[in-house]
Design an enzyme around this catalytic site. Structure first.
Site, PDB file in Angstrom:
ATOM      1  N   SER A  43       0.853  -1.192   0.000  1.00  0.00           N
ATOM      2  CA  SER A  43       0.000   0.000   0.000  1.00  0.00           C
ATOM      3  C   SER A  43       0.883   1.234   0.000  1.00  0.00           C
ATOM      4  O   SER A  43       1.719   1.401   0.904  1.00  0.00           O
ATOM      5  CB  SER A  43      -0.871   0.004   1.252  1.00  0.00           C
TER       6      SER A  43
ATOM      7  N   HIS B 143      -1.628  -1.373  -3.968  1.00  0.00           N
ATOM      8  CA  HIS B 143      -2.835  -0.976  -3.237  1.00  0.00           C
ATOM      9  C   HIS B 143      -2.851   0.541  -3.090  1.00  0.00           C
ATOM     10  O   HIS B 143      -1.893   1.137  -2.573  1.00  0.00           O
ATOM     11  CB  HIS B 143      -2.824  -1.681  -1.878  1.00  0.00           C
TER      12      HIS B 143
ATOM     13  N   ASP C 200      -4.650   3.697  -1.527  1.00  0.00           N
ATOM     14  CA  ASP C 200      -5.580   4.119  -0.479  1.00  0.00           C
ATOM     15  C   ASP C 200      -6.059   5.541  -0.732  1.00  0.00           C
ATOM     16  O   ASP C 200      -5.314   6.507  -0.533  1.00  0.00           O
ATOM     17  CB  ASP C 200      -4.889   4.047   0.886  1.00  0.00           C
TER      18      ASP C 200
ATOM     19  N   MET D 253      -8.356   8.563   0.346  1.00  0.00           N
ATOM     20  CA  MET D 253      -9.027   9.063   1.560  1.00  0.00           C
ATOM     21  C   MET D 253      -9.517  10.483   1.348  1.00  0.00           C
ATOM     22  O   MET D 253      -8.814  11.293   0.734  1.00  0.00           O
ATOM     23  CB  MET D 253      -8.048   9.042   2.735  1.00  0.00           C
TER      24      MET D 253
ATOM     25  N   HIS E  36      -8.579   1.372  -3.128  1.00  0.00           N
ATOM     26  CA  HIS E  36      -9.395   1.204  -1.919  1.00  0.00           C
ATOM     27  C   HIS E  36      -9.961   2.580  -1.575  1.00  0.00           C
ATOM     28  O   HIS E  36      -9.260   3.437  -1.050  1.00  0.00           O
ATOM     29  CB  HIS E  36      -8.483   0.657  -0.807  1.00  0.00           C
TER      30      HIS E  36
ATOM     31  N   MET F 167     -11.706   4.988   0.485  1.00  0.00           N
ATOM     32  CA  MET F 167     -12.215   5.313   1.827  1.00  0.00           C
ATOM     33  C   MET F 167     -12.800   6.710   1.747  1.00  0.00           C
ATOM     34  O   MET F 167     -12.246   7.688   2.280  1.00  0.00           O
ATOM     35  CB  MET F 167     -11.063   5.229   2.850  1.00  0.00           C
TER      36      MET F 167
ATOM     37  N   MET G 240     -11.122  -5.144   6.576  1.00  0.00           N
ATOM     38  CA  MET G 240     -10.240  -4.241   7.323  1.00  0.00           C
ATOM     39  C   MET G 240      -9.943  -4.853   8.690  1.00  0.00           C
ATOM     40  O   MET G 240     -10.865  -5.207   9.428  1.00  0.00           O
ATOM     41  CB  MET G 240     -10.911  -2.869   7.527  1.00  0.00           C
TER      42      MET G 240
ATOM     43  N   ASP H 176      -6.488  -6.108   5.159  1.00  0.00           N
ATOM     44  CA  ASP H 176      -5.819  -4.810   5.143  1.00  0.00           C
ATOM     45  C   ASP H 176      -5.746  -4.223   6.547  1.00  0.00           C
ATOM     46  O   ASP H 176      -6.775  -3.948   7.170  1.00  0.00           O
ATOM     47  CB  ASP H 176      -6.621  -3.878   4.212  1.00  0.00           C
TER      48      ASP H 176
END
Ligand code: DX5
Ligand code: ZN
Length: 225
Positions: A11, A36, A38, A40, A69, A71, A140, A178
């Protein structure tokens, strides 16, 4: 012996964002196949990371499997942009989206693999109705938002449950774990039945990435049954 190789997905959250194209090369050189990503938004989780522009720029420089991913709140508003950016997988959170089935289908309509993720406080039953259309389920094992947290081991029970459901219902999703995955926890992740282990801080804190990956895979191998 039921052998399968776990995919270790670094990640980039814990990487130096000022040199991300080098980071993608470094991840590839380590033998990983997945990257990966992330994303956000400062609302679903406290931090803000990056958006589709960065994914698109990295896409031009990397052949890794891009595992985004999201979020973010209301992810359906961003699916088009992340699809255009060249993601291979787009994973949304059950907790961030009212019309989960619709959002997953939007991802599929772009010809991209769709994933659903659940936070530690959410049980598998909350996503059971969409498992038939999911290519990936991201469990998660920390509360999302930050790298470097300690794994909440009890979340791995959900991985076991997802394996049982996949078998019983003939579903085809991959199961990814994760949060807090490192040399101390990889064997538990594998034993629970995960296909993909995301690792942020453990990977990026390790100067010798190749040796880290070798250690992870050799520990994983001991845990397969
Ligand atoms: C956390 C992110 C993770 C994070 C994992 O919200 O979704 O992907 O990068 O970091 P580590 O491996 O350090 O727990
Ligand atoms: Zn993640």
């Amino acid at each position: 012996m039921n052998y399968k190789r776990i995919e270790i997905a670094p990640s980039i959250l814990s990487a130096d964002f000022s040199i991300l194209s080098n980071v993608a090369d470094e991840v590839e050189a380590s033998g990983a196949r997945y990257l990966h990503l992330d994303v956000m938004d400062g609302q679903f989780v406290p931090q803000i990371t990056f958006g589709p522009k960065l994914v698109s720029d990295l896409r031009n420089r990397s052949g890794l499997i891009f595992d985004a991913h999201l979020m973010i709140m209301n992810p359906e508003n961003q699916i088009e942009a992340f699809a255009q950016a060249g993601c291979d997988y787009i994973t949304i959170h059950q907790e961030s989206c009212i019309h989960v089935n619709r959002a997953l289908n939007m991802i599929r309509e772009h010809g991209i693999k769709c994933g659903i993720s659940i936070c530690p406080g959410t049980s598998v039953s909350a996503i059971e109705s969409v498992l038939d259309i999911c290519d990936l389920v991201l469990v998660m094992t920390v509360n999302p938002g930050f790298g470097g947290q300690k794994m909440i081991q009890s979340c791995l029970d959900k991985v076991v449950k997802l394996c049982e459901l996949r078998e019983a219902e003939d579903y085809s999703y991959l199961i990814s774990v994760d949060g807090g995955v490192n040399l101390d926890t990889i064997q538990d992740v594998v034993a629970a039945g995960a296909d993909i282990a995301v690792t942020g801080s453990a990977f990026f804190n390790e100067p010798d990435k190749l040796s880290f990956m070798e250690k992870m895979h050799s520990l994983a191998l001991e845990s397969f049954h």
